[in-house]
Design a protein around this motif. Structure first.
Motif, PDB file in Angstrom:
ATOM      1  N   GLY A 113      -2.639   6.015  -1.128  1.00  0.00           N
ATOM      2  CA  GLY A 113      -3.352   4.795  -0.785  1.00  0.00           C
ATOM      3  C   GLY A 113      -4.851   4.933  -0.912  1.00  0.00           C
ATOM      4  O   GLY A 113      -5.606   4.111  -0.373  1.00  0.00           O
ATOM      5  N   THR A 114      -5.321   5.957  -1.624  1.00  0.00           N
ATOM      6  CA  THR A 114      -6.761   6.236  -1.726  1.00  0.00           C
ATOM      7  C   THR A 114      -7.294   6.103  -3.146  1.00  0.00           C
ATOM      8  O   THR A 114      -8.444   6.449  -3.404  1.00  0.00           O
TER       9      THR A 114
ATOM     10  N   VAL B 109       0.838  -1.198   0.000  1.00  0.00           N
ATOM     11  CA  VAL B 109       0.000   0.000   0.000  1.00  0.00           C
ATOM     12  C   VAL B 109       0.874   1.249   0.000  1.00  0.00           C
ATOM     13  O   VAL B 109       1.765   1.397   0.835  1.00  0.00           O
TER      14      VAL B 109
ATOM     15  N   SER C  10     -11.014   6.185  -2.217  1.00  0.00           N
ATOM     16  CA  SER C  10     -11.263   4.756  -2.080  1.00  0.00           C
ATOM     17  C   SER C  10     -10.553   4.171  -0.850  1.00  0.00           C
ATOM     18  O   SER C  10      -9.451   4.594  -0.498  1.00  0.00           O
ATOM     19  N   ASP C  11     -11.188   3.193  -0.220  1.00  0.00           N
ATOM     20  CA  ASP C  11     -10.536   2.471   0.868  1.00  0.00           C
ATOM     21  C   ASP C  11     -10.151   1.051   0.434  1.00  0.00           C
ATOM     22  O   ASP C  11      -9.865   0.191   1.266  1.00  0.00           O
ATOM     23  N   ASP C  12     -10.121   0.813  -0.876  1.00  0.00           N
ATOM     24  CA  ASP C  12      -9.792  -0.522  -1.380  1.00  0.00           C
ATOM     25  C   ASP C  12      -8.417  -0.984  -0.925  1.00  0.00           C
ATOM     26  O   ASP C  12      -8.226  -2.179  -0.647  1.00  0.00           O
ATOM     27  N   ALA C  13      -7.443  -0.077  -0.868  1.00  0.00           N
ATOM     28  CA  ALA C  13      -6.089  -0.477  -0.492  1.00  0.00           C
ATOM     29  C   ALA C  13      -6.070  -1.073   0.911  1.00  0.00           C
ATOM     30  O   ALA C  13      -5.416  -2.109   1.162  1.00  0.00           O
TER      31      ALA C  13
ATOM     32  N   GLY D 195      -3.166   1.482  -4.383  1.00  0.00           N
ATOM     33  CA  GLY D 195      -3.811   2.697  -3.916  1.00  0.00           C
ATOM     34  C   GLY D 195      -3.101   3.981  -4.293  1.00  0.00           C
ATOM     35  O   GLY D 195      -3.564   5.065  -3.935  1.00  0.00           O
TER      36      GLY D 195
END
Length: 615
Positions: free
Chosen positions: A552-553, A528, A586-589, A548
């Motif tokens: 990281g977003t 990340v 995004s919080d996918d990471a 990310g």
């Protein structure tokens, strides 16, 4: 001579054919001195900003990664800027091999080129001495000594914008549409370096040409439209190519939420920087300093660029006053319009923007400050018989001395003798200058030399102190390595913030592990955050996916996409580094990191936790 305000004001004529040897020697000395300052022990900073060094490494390994400015050679995600600076560094890596020197030397050479171009631009209308002073002022601006020894895009941006200013000067001379189109193309390429920031000089160049070019209004307007077309073509072709390539057939556009260069341009790197509304950011204005008119002189940017800034503002106002009755095409006034509006527009934007801004951005002001300083000093000196001109010169020396004293007061433990020297010496020189019209020529010249030396000694020594330090991370700062200095003191880099701004240095054991069997995978590892990925990639020499992006977003990849990559055997290791969570985006990471930790066994190598996701 040109009659200005009912007084004869001297205007420098272009140099005659054949430059005298003393002038050649002085210009050569300026450029050699600049080269020494910017190139000496250049590799001491290591990878400097590892984020861009990793992209240069990737560009040296893959032409596709080079074109898109991907952070790894497999093309997972791009840097969060347009690619021109990475293009230059990547080509240097291809020619000289990967090393800190090959990554950093293009920026140092850009600095030497910027000084030369500033000298050439100022000399054409204000003469050799004005050009020489302007070039020296730029070279000795501390933020220039910082950024021309560092691998951020700002160095190339300054070179391109200074070249565009030179082309604008040439265009105004004879109303040349070719030179004006070249200026537009250079600004367009500046967009490919650092996006919309490049456009801040356009009002200055356009208005100066519209006012001063020696042709009809109709032709001036037509020429400006041609230049705008050049800006669009030079800056837009790469954007158009990338936008036409479908997602999945190229790297993800870092810094965007929808894999779009246009979104990145108008959002995170565009209007978001002004308003603070930056989706995917780790904090707006509240996290990056307070906006306001004092920003350029305060603790954020003062030590970077403010040393000669008051004198530059005085020169802008003073020379416009002195030339208020001059012809429309007066070149002295046109010159201060080119550089003065550059300074005003960029300075206002930097002062009031609420989004992410870093002190080193101030390097974009340095050419304008240097030009106004040189033009103002020489114009006032040539017209020293005029009380207004000699008053302008004395005032510039005095405010420069006071500003240097104030900036040095923040660094009380560094060269304590310098602060009283510049204050007393500067105020003495300011008073002495007032008597120059009544003194013999030799005495007047001695005072002028002393005044110039005393105004440049503080920023010059601060620049040397800056160049003597190593700099790393995302937030380099100027000044000596002491606590509490104007540049922020302490270390000269910007790590920390939960792994956001600094790159790790992996152990030899970990680097060997990542490199082992790397040819069997698209990415040897994933982690990340771009700075985390850069550190492991530079250490191991194999591609590492920056999950990310920088903050990281970015949704690159999503959790589902990452799971597909793992199932296809494209990633060997996942490195369990931490990163601050952004306020938006995004919080996918972080979901990916949690999924890996829940489903794969952890192992520790060199103090770093890894997961073998190929099993």
């Amino acid at each position: 001579m040109t009659l200005v305000a009912d007084r004869p004001v001297a205007v420098a004529a272009p140099d005659a054919a054949g430059t005298p040897w003393p002038r050649r020697i002085s210009v050569t000395a300026l450029l050699l001195g600049t080269a020494v300052l910017y190139l000496w022990d250049l590799g001491a900073s290591g990878w400097a900003n590892a984020y861009y060094s990793a992209a240069a490494q990737a560009g040296g390994q893959s032409w596709s990664a080079w074109f898109f400015a991907a952070t790894d050679s497999a093309g997972g995600i791009t840097v969060d800027k347009t690619p021109a600076a990475v293009w230059v560094m990547g080509l240097s890596v291809r020619v000289f091999g990967l090393s800190p020197w090959s990554v950093l030397v293009p920026q140092a050479l850009a600095g030497v080129g910027s000084v030369w171009l500033l000298y050439a631009a100022v000399k054409r209308w204000s003469g050799h001495h004005a050009g020489l002073i302007s070039g020296a002022a730029l070279a000795l601006t501390p933020v220039a000594a910082l950024m021309f020894r560092f691998n951020n895009p700002d160095a190339l941006l300054v070179l391109l914008l200074t070249a565009a200013a030179y082309a604008t000067v040439r265009a105004i001379e004879k109303a040349s549409v070719r030179w004006l189109v070249l200026a537009g193309a250079l600004v367009g390429f500046g967009f490919l370096t650092k996006m919309l920031q490049a456009f801040l000089v356009l009002p200055a160049f356009g208005l100066a040409y519209l006012i001063a070019a020696p042709t009809s209004v109709k032709r001036r307007v037509a020429h400006l439209f041609a230049a705008v077309g050049a800006v669009i073509l030079a800056g837009g072709w790469w954007v158009a190519v990338v936008e036409l390539i479908p997602s999945g057939s190229r790297p993800y556009i870092g810094g965007s939420q929808n894999d779009s260069v246009l979104e990145l341009t108008l959002g995170y790197n565009g209007l978001g920087r002004l308003t603070g509304d930056e989706v995917g950011s780790v904090g707006g204005g509240a996290g990056w300093g307070s906006s306001g008119w004092s920003r350029l002189f305060g603790s954020e940017m003062g030590s970077e660029v403010a040393w000669l800034l008051p004198a530059a503002v005085l020169a802008l106002v003073g020379v416009i006053w002195l030339t208020r009755r001059a012809d429309r095409t007066d070149r002295t006034r046109a010159a201060v319009l080119v550089w003065g509006l550059w300074l005003v527009v960029t300075g206002v934007v930097f002062s009031l923007m609420d989004g992410i801004i870093h002190p080193y951005y101030a390097v974009a002001l340095a050419p304008a400050v240097g030009a106004l300083f040189g033009i103002g000093a020489v114009t006032a000196w040539r017209n020293r018989a005029d009380p207004a001109a000699i008053g302008l010169l004395a005032s510039g020396i005095a405010v420069t001395a006071v500003e240097a004293w104030l900036l040095l007061s923040r660094e009380s433990d560094w060269l304590p003798w310098l602060r009283p020297l510049v204050l007393v010496g500067g105020l003495t020189a300011a008073v002495a200058v007032l008597f120059v019209p009544a003194l013999p020529k030799l005495a007047g010249r001695a005072i002028a030399v002393f005044a110039l030396a005393i105004t440049l000694i503080a920023p010059g020594m601060y620049s040397v102190a800056t160049a003597a330090q190593s700099h790393s991370g995302a937030l380099p700062s100027v000044g000596p390595s002491t606590q509490g200095g104007p540049g922020g003191g302490g270390g000269r880099g910007g790590g920390g913030m939960g792994g956001l701004l600094g790159a790790p240095t992996p152990s030899a054991e970990l680097s060997a592990l990542l490199a082992a069997d790397a040819e069997n995978y698209t990415w040897a590892a994933a982690v990340v955050g771009s700075n985390n990925a850069a550190g492991y990639q530079l250490g191991s020499g194999v591609p590492v996916f920056a999950v990310g992006g920088f903050n990281g977003t970015d949704p690159a990849p999503t959790l589902a996409e990452f799971q597909r990559l793992v199932a296809a055997g494209e990633i060997h290791w996942f490195i369990g580094a931490t990163l601050m969570r952004g306020e938006s985006g995004s919080d996918d990471a972080h979901r990916i990191a949690e999924w890996v930790a829940q489903n794969y066994a952890a192992t520790t190598v060199g103090g770093v936790t890894l997961y073998d996701v190929s099993r």
